[in-house]
Design a protein around this motif. Structure first.
Motif, PDB file in Angstrom:
ATOM      1  N   MET A  73      46.524  35.140  32.689  1.00  0.00           N
ATOM      2  CA  MET A  73      45.663  36.327  32.734  1.00  0.00           C
ATOM      3  C   MET A  73      45.450  36.832  31.305  1.00  0.00           C
ATOM      4  SD  MET A  73      45.312  36.596  35.986  1.00  0.00           S
ATOM      5  CE  MET A  73      45.877  35.021  36.647  1.00  0.00           C
ATOM      6  N   LEU A  74      44.441  37.690  31.126  1.00  0.00           N
ATOM      7  CA  LEU A  74      44.157  38.196  29.783  1.00  0.00           C
ATOM      8  C   LEU A  74      45.282  39.057  29.231  1.00  0.00           C
ATOM      9  CD1 LEU A  74      43.107  41.391  30.248  1.00  0.00           C
ATOM     10  CD2 LEU A  74      41.106  40.182  31.065  1.00  0.00           C
ATOM     11  N   SER A  75      46.176  39.506  30.113  1.00  0.00           N
ATOM     12  CA  SER A  75      47.304  40.335  29.653  1.00  0.00           C
ATOM     13  C   SER A  75      48.509  39.487  29.233  1.00  0.00           C
ATOM     14  CB  SER A  75      47.701  41.312  30.760  1.00  0.00           C
ATOM     15  OG  SER A  75      47.794  40.620  32.003  1.00  0.00           O
ATOM     16  N   TYR A  92      42.245  32.974  33.045  1.00  0.00           N
ATOM     17  CA  TYR A  92      41.427  33.565  34.111  1.00  0.00           C
ATOM     18  C   TYR A  92      40.616  34.717  33.503  1.00  0.00           C
ATOM     19  CZ  TYR A  92      40.462  35.673  38.718  1.00  0.00           C
ATOM     20  OH  TYR A  92      39.855  36.191  39.835  1.00  0.00           O
ATOM     21  N   ALA A  93      39.718  34.365  32.597  1.00  0.00           N
ATOM     22  CA  ALA A  93      38.882  35.330  31.870  1.00  0.00           C
ATOM     23  C   ALA A  93      37.940  34.523  30.990  1.00  0.00           C
ATOM     24  CB  ALA A  93      39.735  36.237  30.994  1.00  0.00           C
ATOM     25  N   VAL A  94      36.841  35.158  30.581  1.00  0.00           N
ATOM     26  CA  VAL A  94      35.999  34.489  29.596  1.00  0.00           C
ATOM     27  C   VAL A  94      36.566  34.716  28.196  1.00  0.00           C
ATOM     28  CG1 VAL A  94      34.296  36.377  29.361  1.00  0.00           C
ATOM     29  CG2 VAL A  94      33.642  34.056  28.819  1.00  0.00           C
ATOM     30  N   GLY A  95      37.093  35.935  27.944  1.00  0.00           N
ATOM     31  CA  GLY A  95      37.720  36.230  26.650  1.00  0.00           C
ATOM     32  C   GLY A  95      39.037  35.466  26.561  1.00  0.00           C
ATOM     33  N   PHE A  96      39.330  34.960  25.362  1.00  0.00           N
ATOM     34  CA  PHE A  96      40.571  34.178  25.231  1.00  0.00           C
ATOM     35  C   PHE A  96      41.353  34.602  23.993  1.00  0.00           C
ATOM     36  CE2 PHE A  96      36.825  31.846  23.864  1.00  0.00           C
ATOM     37  CZ  PHE A  96      37.139  31.507  22.556  1.00  0.00           C
ATOM     38  N   VAL A 115      30.038  33.199  35.183  1.00  0.00           N
ATOM     39  CA  VAL A 115      30.103  33.726  36.554  1.00  0.00           C
ATOM     40  C   VAL A 115      30.403  35.220  36.604  1.00  0.00           C
ATOM     41  CG1 VAL A 115      30.726  31.524  37.609  1.00  0.00           C
ATOM     42  CG2 VAL A 115      32.537  33.025  36.742  1.00  0.00           C
ATOM     43  N   LEU A 116      30.833  35.789  35.483  1.00  0.00           N
ATOM     44  CA  LEU A 116      31.117  37.227  35.447  1.00  0.00           C
ATOM     45  C   LEU A 116      30.122  37.986  34.586  1.00  0.00           C
ATOM     46  CD1 LEU A 116      32.168  36.578  32.631  1.00  0.00           C
ATOM     47  CD2 LEU A 116      34.448  37.124  33.357  1.00  0.00           C
ATOM     48  N   THR A 117      29.115  37.273  34.103  1.00  0.00           N
ATOM     49  CA  THR A 117      28.164  37.902  33.174  1.00  0.00           C
ATOM     50  C   THR A 117      27.415  39.058  33.844  1.00  0.00           C
ATOM     51  OG1 THR A 117      27.905  35.880  31.892  1.00  0.00           O
ATOM     52  CG2 THR A 117      26.080  37.449  31.809  1.00  0.00           C
ATOM     53  N   ALA A 169      33.836  45.046  25.892  1.00  0.00           N
ATOM     54  CA  ALA A 169      34.319  43.773  25.323  1.00  0.00           C
ATOM     55  C   ALA A 169      35.853  43.756  25.237  1.00  0.00           C
ATOM     56  CB  ALA A 169      33.658  43.527  23.986  1.00  0.00           C
ATOM     57  N   ARG A 170      36.395  44.316  24.181  1.00  0.00           N
ATOM     58  CA  ARG A 170      37.843  44.464  24.056  1.00  0.00           C
ATOM     59  C   ARG A 170      38.128  45.763  23.306  1.00  0.00           C
ATOM     60  NH1 ARG A 170      38.196  41.329  27.587  1.00  0.00           N
ATOM     61  NH2 ARG A 170      39.235  39.304  27.621  1.00  0.00           N
ATOM     62  N   GLY A 171      39.199  46.447  23.691  1.00  0.00           N
ATOM     63  CA  GLY A 171      39.531  47.739  23.101  1.00  0.00           C
ATOM     64  C   GLY A 171      39.697  47.686  21.590  1.00  0.00           C
ATOM     65  N   PRO A 205      39.383  51.196  34.208  1.00  0.00           N
ATOM     66  CA  PRO A 205      40.558  50.330  33.980  1.00  0.00           C
ATOM     67  C   PRO A 205      40.226  48.835  33.918  1.00  0.00           C
ATOM     68  CG  PRO A 205      40.506  51.012  36.269  1.00  0.00           C
ATOM     69  CD  PRO A 205      39.308  51.662  35.619  1.00  0.00           C
ATOM     70  N   HIS A 206      39.360  48.463  32.984  1.00  0.00           N
ATOM     71  CA  HIS A 206      39.018  47.061  32.714  1.00  0.00           C
ATOM     72  C   HIS A 206      38.575  46.348  34.006  1.00  0.00           C
ATOM     73  CE1 HIS A 206      39.848  43.529  29.755  1.00  0.00           C
ATOM     74  NE2 HIS A 206      38.848  43.238  30.568  1.00  0.00           N
ATOM     75  N   ILE A 207      37.456  46.818  34.547  1.00  0.00           N
ATOM     76  CA  ILE A 207      36.985  46.280  35.834  1.00  0.00           C
ATOM     77  C   ILE A 207      35.633  45.568  35.718  1.00  0.00           C
ATOM     78  CG2 ILE A 207      38.285  47.932  37.241  1.00  0.00           C
ATOM     79  CD1 ILE A 207      35.594  49.478  37.631  1.00  0.00           C
ATOM     80  N   GLY A 208      35.250  45.208  34.494  1.00  0.00           N
ATOM     81  CA  GLY A 208      33.935  44.590  34.286  1.00  0.00           C
ATOM     82  C   GLY A 208      33.635  43.445  35.242  1.00  0.00           C
ATOM     83  N   SER A 209      34.585  42.562  35.445  1.00  0.00           N
ATOM     84  CA  SER A 209      34.337  41.379  36.289  1.00  0.00           C
ATOM     85  C   SER A 209      34.829  41.580  37.720  1.00  0.00           C
ATOM     86  CB  SER A 209      35.033  40.155  35.690  1.00  0.00           C
ATOM     87  OG  SER A 209      36.442  40.337  35.699  1.00  0.00           O
ATOM     88  N   ALA A 210      35.200  42.821  38.038  1.00  0.00           N
ATOM     89  CA  ALA A 210      35.870  43.053  39.331  1.00  0.00           C
ATOM     90  C   ALA A 210      34.887  43.178  40.498  1.00  0.00           C
ATOM     91  CB  ALA A 210      36.763  44.293  39.246  1.00  0.00           C
ATOM     92  N   ALA A 259      34.675  33.282  41.849  1.00  0.00           N
ATOM     93  CA  ALA A 259      34.102  32.190  41.050  1.00  0.00           C
ATOM     94  C   ALA A 259      34.966  31.906  39.818  1.00  0.00           C
ATOM     95  CB  ALA A 259      32.674  32.552  40.637  1.00  0.00           C
ATOM     96  N   MET A 260      35.526  32.962  39.229  1.00  0.00           N
ATOM     97  CA  MET A 260      36.434  32.752  38.078  1.00  0.00           C
ATOM     98  C   MET A 260      37.643  31.923  38.501  1.00  0.00           C
ATOM     99  SD  MET A 260      36.299  36.643  36.629  1.00  0.00           S
ATOM    100  CE  MET A 260      37.684  36.557  35.501  1.00  0.00           C
ATOM    101  N   ALA A 261      38.155  32.217  39.697  1.00  0.00           N
ATOM    102  CA  ALA A 261      39.333  31.484  40.188  1.00  0.00           C
ATOM    103  C   ALA A 261      38.999  30.007  40.382  1.00  0.00           C
ATOM    104  CB  ALA A 261      39.833  32.105  41.490  1.00  0.00           C
TER     105      ALA A 261
HETATM  106  O1  LIG Z   1      36.859  37.769  31.418  1.00  0.00           O
HETATM  107  C1  LIG Z   1      37.234  38.615  30.588  1.00  0.00           C
HETATM  108  O2  LIG Z   1      37.264  38.391  29.367  1.00  0.00           O
HETATM  109  C2  LIG Z   1      37.670  39.914  31.064  1.00  0.00           C
HETATM  110  O3  LIG Z   1      37.885  40.788  30.285  1.00  0.00           O
HETATM  111  C3  LIG Z   1      37.878  40.168  32.503  1.00  0.00           C
HETATM  112  O4  LIG Z   1      37.165  39.396  33.328  1.00  0.00           O
END
Ligand SMILES: O=C(O)C(=O)CO
Ligand SMILES: NC(=O)C1=CN([C@@H]2O[C@H](COP(=O)(O)OP(=O)(O)OC[C@H]3O[C@@H](n4cnc5c(N)ncnc54)[C@H](O)[C@@H]3O)[C@@H](O)[C@H]2O)C=CC1
Length: 328
Positions: free
Chosen positions: A59-61, A82-86, A107-109, A245-247, A293-298, A305-307
């Motif tokens: 996860m991103l965390s 499990y995120a587009v950001g890495f 898929v989360l765009t 994007a990111r904090g 609370p970071h729900i952009g792709s939620a 689709a991310m999974a």
């Molecule tokens: O995919 C990402 O980078 C997120 O922040 C959450 O989906």
């Protein structure tokens, strides 16, 4: 020594339960351990859990640095985020070790662009504090001067980072609200300009000329604190800043000051530093800032689709094939 070549039943760690049925596919070909808690594993727990795994679905965390890869061992072949950001993964360290790294783009765009627009409107029209007035029984009357906001129609939109989500956000606001477009990018985006009009400018120009600024760059050493005190000082006093994007891209102390001094109109944030942000933080308390609370792709669609992509990436990496979506 067991190394990157394909093994019969590879051992895989999934650091959180993901939605949908995709893990079932993983279980058919791997020994899968899923971290069962809602809260992420601590660093210590993660160090213990990664040992001897051939693949990680992260996860991103989860911070996956060189030390973590070392602890996992030489057999580790693939890290599927499990995120587009890495930005949580040390991609150079992975490359050095020949570990494939995957992400979940596209898929989360739409979901994330939708949320950027929602934040833009929420911050522009006092949606949360005005709604709270009603909930708290404080709504007294219709006020000619109450809750006055700002409108995007025909104004200038500044997209910082014209990638997939930046473009989808611009598409909504240029197409739907007739906004004029400015953007920053490392290269000219002829296709975007053909579709949406717009002009590529330096960040300073974008900040000075935009009425609404939406941040969509990836977090890198170059973009950390990109929107700092000096950058914010260039923005119009009537402008709204949105960050999905990111904090770490926005200097939060500078943002607090700007909102307190009313040197910008408002802000809408889906991402903060840290996450979660304490309820006592001045940004959370600010009437001019909306924080989610970071729900952009939620959405069900995006997260399922991310999974699927994350599992495809993992299975491909475990069998030494190119990943469906690779960042290495
Ligand atoms: O995919 C990402 O980078 C997120 O922040 C959450 O989906
Ligand atoms: N809030 C949420 O839930 C979500 C947040 N995100 C965040 O959004 C980011 C963007 O996602 P995508 O649009 O899919 O990625 P993308 O890779 O398509 O877009 C990022 C853009 O930033 C540009 N960029 C990078 N450094 C730059 C710099 N120094 N100056 C100008 N532009 C620069 C890149 O060239 C690229 O065009 C992700 O990296 C992630 O951090 C993504 C999905 C959901």
């Amino acid at each position: 020594m067991e190394s990157h070549e394909a093994v019969k039943r590879p051992r895989v760690l999934v650091t959180r339960q993901t939605p949908g049925e995709s893990l079932q596919r993983l279980r058919e070909v791997c020994e899968v351990e899923v971290w069962p808690e809602t809260m992420p594993p601590s660093r210590e727990e993660l160090c213990r859990l990664v040992k001897g795994r051939h693949g990680l679905l992260t996860m991103l965390s989860d911070r996956i640095d060189g030390e973590m890869m070392e602890i996992a061992g030489d057999q580790l072949a693939v890290i599927s985020n499990y995120a587009v950001g890495f930005n949580n993964i040390d991609v150079d360290a992975a490359k050095t070790r020949g570990i494939a790294v995957g992400n979940t783009p596209d898929v989360l765009t739409d979901a994330t662009a939708d949320l950027a627009v929602a934040l833009l409107f929420a911050a522009s029209r006092h949606v949360l504090p005005a709604g709270n007035q009603v909930r708290e029984g404080e709504w007294k009357t219709w006020e000619p001067t109450g809750w006055l906001g700002v409108e995007p129609a025909g104004k200038t939109l500044g997209i910082v980072g014209m990638g997939r989500i930046g473009r989808a956000t611009a598409r909504r606001l240029v197409g739907g609200w007739g906004m004029n477009l400015l953007y920053t990018s490392r290269s000219d985006q002829a296709e975007v300009e053909k579709e949406l009009g717009g002009r590529r400018v330096e960040l300073d120009t974008l900040l000075a000329e935009s009425d609404f600024v939406s941040v969509h760059v990836a977090l890198t050493d170059e973009t950390r604190n990109l929107i700092d005190a000096e950058a914010i000082s260039k923005m119009k006093s009537t402008s709204v800043l949105v960050n999905t994007a990111r904090g770490e891209i926005v200097d939060q102390d500078a943002l607090v000051e700007a909102l307190e001094n009313r040197s910008i109109f408002g802000a809408g944030l889906d991402v903060t530093t840290p996450e979660p942000l304490s309820a006592e933080h001045p940004l959370v308390k600010s009437a001019h800032c909306v924080i989610l609370p970071h729900i952009g792709s939620a959405t069900h669609t995006s997260r399922n689709a991310m999974a699927e992509i994350a599992v495809d990436n993992l299975i491909a990496g475990l069998s030494g094939r190119p990943l469906r979506c690779s960042v290495t």
